[in-house]
Design a protein around this motif. Structure first.
Motif, PDB file in Angstrom:
ATOM      1  N   TYR A  56       0.803  -1.227   0.000  1.00 42.81           N
ATOM      2  CA  TYR A  56       0.000   0.000   0.000  1.00 42.81           C
ATOM      3  C   TYR A  56       0.836   1.278   0.000  1.00 42.81           C
ATOM      4  CZ  TYR A  56      -3.732  -3.241   1.111  1.00 42.81           C
ATOM      5  OH  TYR A  56      -4.623  -4.269   1.057  1.00 42.81           O
ATOM      6  N   GLN A  57       2.092   1.152  -0.136  1.00 39.60           N
ATOM      7  CA  GLN A  57       2.960   2.314   0.017  1.00 39.60           C
ATOM      8  C   GLN A  57       2.666   3.421  -0.998  1.00 39.60           C
ATOM      9  OE1 GLN A  57       6.848   0.562  -0.196  1.00 39.60           O
ATOM     10  NE2 GLN A  57       6.798   0.224  -2.407  1.00 39.60           N
ATOM     11  N   LYS A  58       2.397   3.011  -2.272  1.00 39.84           N
ATOM     12  CA  LYS A  58       2.170   4.023  -3.300  1.00 39.84           C
ATOM     13  C   LYS A  58       0.885   4.809  -3.038  1.00 39.84           C
ATOM     14  CE  LYS A  58       4.796   2.137  -7.123  1.00 39.84           C
ATOM     15  NZ  LYS A  58       4.795   1.683  -8.508  1.00 39.84           N
ATOM     16  N   LYS A  59      -0.149   4.056  -2.705  1.00 46.30           N
ATOM     17  CA  LYS A  59      -1.447   4.720  -2.443  1.00 46.30           C
ATOM     18  C   LYS A  59      -1.299   5.757  -1.335  1.00 46.30           C
ATOM     19  CE  LYS A  59      -5.162   1.683  -3.832  1.00 46.30           C
ATOM     20  NZ  LYS A  59      -6.446   1.158  -3.418  1.00 46.30           N
ATOM     21  N   ILE A  60      -0.642   5.335  -0.287  1.00 47.32           N
ATOM     22  CA  ILE A  60      -0.518   6.222   0.874  1.00 47.32           C
ATOM     23  C   ILE A  60       0.390   7.399   0.549  1.00 47.32           C
ATOM     24  CG2 ILE A  60       0.211   6.348   3.305  1.00 47.32           C
ATOM     25  CD1 ILE A  60      -2.336   4.657   2.813  1.00 47.32           C
TER      26      ILE A  60
END
Lengths: 193, 396
Positions: free
Chosen positions: A36-40
């Motif tokens: 989820y790093q990109k979304k966050i």
């Protein structure tokens, strides 16, 4: 219905990863971060318009999530939960910083247009560039709460209910803030739209 | 549908938040109303323009290390957290609570001082008591017993009588003027103290005849040890031979000590006994009152001071009569000047107690008589002054 945007693929054993992370397995948690790093990060970046701030806020969101894992309820979307944490941190950050971004702070390449710019002629390109800059500037000038609702709706395409859950506000407040944010933008962009 | 209604619903329609029925109504309205269609178009343009803003693409390396950085930061904070907890616990216990520490140390010090003080006080009291007891047992009682053997039959007889009466045990003969003896007896009453002179003399007369010179220095008196009971303020005391003839008294304890100065042969008092100002009896510690006595031959007379306002009238009368007797017996050249002041104080206190002017008049006449007898001019002047004071008191 509520969590439709945050549903994870069946191929990901998210539940197991969360269970292990809850027991202190940092490497299982790392896998969740990777997921989820990109979304966050981009959520924080849209809100702050600063790579450094977005990087810090995204990291901090995951760290806080790790330390708060005990309070995470099973069956709830992990992504939505981290979204919530990230938005809270970001709004607090913006309030604290009285964050107003100048054009010099905008990372290079952020003003690219979606369309194939090679086909547009020079005058159209200039107009669009100006419009984009103007919209970015006006979004940045929205109050943090309005901006959060507008970004979650426009870029993350969350429903009113999902936005309400993420920001811990009522659905009516979501509607009200979204309408007002749009009104302000329309008003300030009257000559451009 | 009206345009006003459309204004309210256009955002919900645009965001897909309306149900199918409402959406159909709006779509029908849009076909007929260009104004509302334009509003919807503006929203679409705004969203398209906003979405046209692209976020920068970050390098793959950034994304590869992102999760790792998060992990490292968590590990680091976890370590810090453990260390910080230990550190804060340690600091709060030892360093960051100076006020608490000071309060605790203060309380501990006070308690320590109190405990040590109490222990020392008890120990000191017991030791003093022990020393006194030993002193009396070693010095007086064996001496007494020894000398009882050597006493004349008359003395032995008198002793036996005294024992039978369960009063005091009395041995000895006439004392040398500088001698003082200590015994333990219950405290006397004021009247009993005042009667010391007479009774002591009587006893001395009774027993003095049968003794030799060796025994003259061995007059000691012992009495029954009092029963220490709860609530009794004073049970033990040290007294002089002067109280040898006294009955068991009931007043608080006293320390009595009498000495005649060998240098000028004049009668005087002193408080030479090295005693603590307090005495420990059982588990109690109480102050000691020091009484002084003049020794007039074999009589012991209470030394009066102007502060002795609580002395009973009978005692005062007896003190006066003892001194009168002394002056009558002695030649004028051997008169002790202290006697005049004792008589004056005696009459003053008596008047204050009884308000009897005749007693005061008697005192004035007596002093006047002494004044005519004495040859020393200085004493004469002093007596005249005192007589004047008594007269002034009488008039008052």
């Amino acid at each position: 219905m509520v969590e439709k945007r945050f549903k994870t693929g069946t191929e990901e054993p998210e539940g197991k990863l969360i269970a292990r992370a809850k027991k202190g397995d940092i490497y299982s948690f790392e896998r969740l971060v990777e997921k989820y790093q990109k979304k966050i990060y981009y959520l924080a970046l849209r809100m702050t318009r600063s790579h450094e701030a977005a990087d810090d806020l995204a990291q901090e969101s995951f760290i806080k999530a790790f330390y708060s894992l005990k309070s995470f309820k099973e069956g709830y979307s992990f992504c939505a939960w981290v979204y919530k944490i990230c938005m809270n941190l970001t709004i607090n950050y913006l309030k604290r910083q009285k964050f107003t971004i100048s054009e010099s702070q905008i990372p290079q390449g952020s003003l690219e247009l979606v369309e194939d710019m090679g086909k547009a002629d020079a005058s159209e390109q200039l107009i669009r560039d100006e419009l984009t800059r103007k919209i970015e500037s006006e979004i940045d000038h929205l109050p943090a709460e309005f901006r959060a609702v507008f970004i979650l709706k426009t870029y993350e395409e969350l429903s009113y209910e999902e936005i309400a859950n993420t920001l811990k506000i009522s659905k009516g407040t979501v509607m009200s803030r979204l309408f007002r944010a749009r009104e302000r933008l329309q008003k300030s962009l009257k000559g451009y739209l | 549908m009206k345009c006003e209604d459309f204004d309210k619903l256009v955002h919900l329609y645009f965001d897909g938040e309306l149900d199918a029925g409402k959406s159909k109504e709006i779509e029908e309205h849009l076909l007929t109303c260009q104004n509302c269609a334009a509003k919807l178009q503006e929203l679409k343009k705004l969203e398209e323009s906003a979405k046209s803003i692209r976020m920068p693409e970050l390098s793959p390396d950034y994304w590869k290390t992102f999760a790792e950085r998060v992990r490292n930061e968590i590990i680091l904070r976890r370590r810090k957290s453990i260390w910080a907890r230990l550190k804060s616990g340690w600091e709060s216990f030892f360093f960051y609570s100076p006020v608490k520490l000071r309060i605790a140390a203060g309380i501990a010090s006070i308690l320590l001082v109190f405990i040590i003080g109490k222990l020392y006080w008890d120990y000191r009291g017991k030791e003093l008591e022990k020393i006194r007891s030993e002193k009396m047992e070693k010095v007086l009682i064996p001496q007494t017993q020894q000398k009882v053997e050597a006493l004349a039959p008359a003395v032995k007889e008198s002793l036996q009588v005294a024992e039978q009466k369960e009063e005091t045990t009395f041995t000895g003969s006439k004392m040398s003027p500088v001698e003082e003896k200590i015994v333990q007896v219950p405290t006397p009453s004021e009247s009993a103290i005042s009667s010391i002179g007479e009774k002591g003399e009587e006893k001395a007369k009774q027993i003095g005849e049968g003794t030799n010179s060796e025994h003259k220095k061995a007059i000691t008196v012992t009495a029954e040890r009092p029963v220490i009971e709860k609530g009794v303020t004073a049970n033990l005391r040290t007294v002089t031979q002067a109280e040898m003839a006294m009955k068991p008294p009931s007043l608080p304890e006293t320390i009595l000590y009498v000495q005649k100065s060998p240098e000028d042969k004049r009668i005087r008092t002193t408080s030479g006994i090295p005693v603590s100002p307090r005495i420990s009896i059982g588990d109690k510690s109480q102050p000691i009152e020091i009484l002084r006595f003049y020794r007039l031959d074999n009589n012991w007379v209470r030394a009066l001071t102007e502060k002795d306002t609580l002395v009973e009238a009978d005692t005062l009368k007896k003190v006066i009569s003892c001194w009168k007797e002394y002056f009558e017996k002695k030649p004028v050249s051997e008169w002790a000047p202290e006697g005049f002041s004792q008589i004056i104080i005696g009459y003053q206190l008596l008047f204050l107690k009884t308000r009897d002017q005749s007693a005061l008049q008697e005192g004035i006449e007596l002093l006047d008589k002494y004044k005519t007898s004495v040859t020393d001019q200085k004493i004469k002047e002093e007596l005249s002054q005192k007589i004047a004071e008594l007269e002034a008191l009488k008039k008052k």
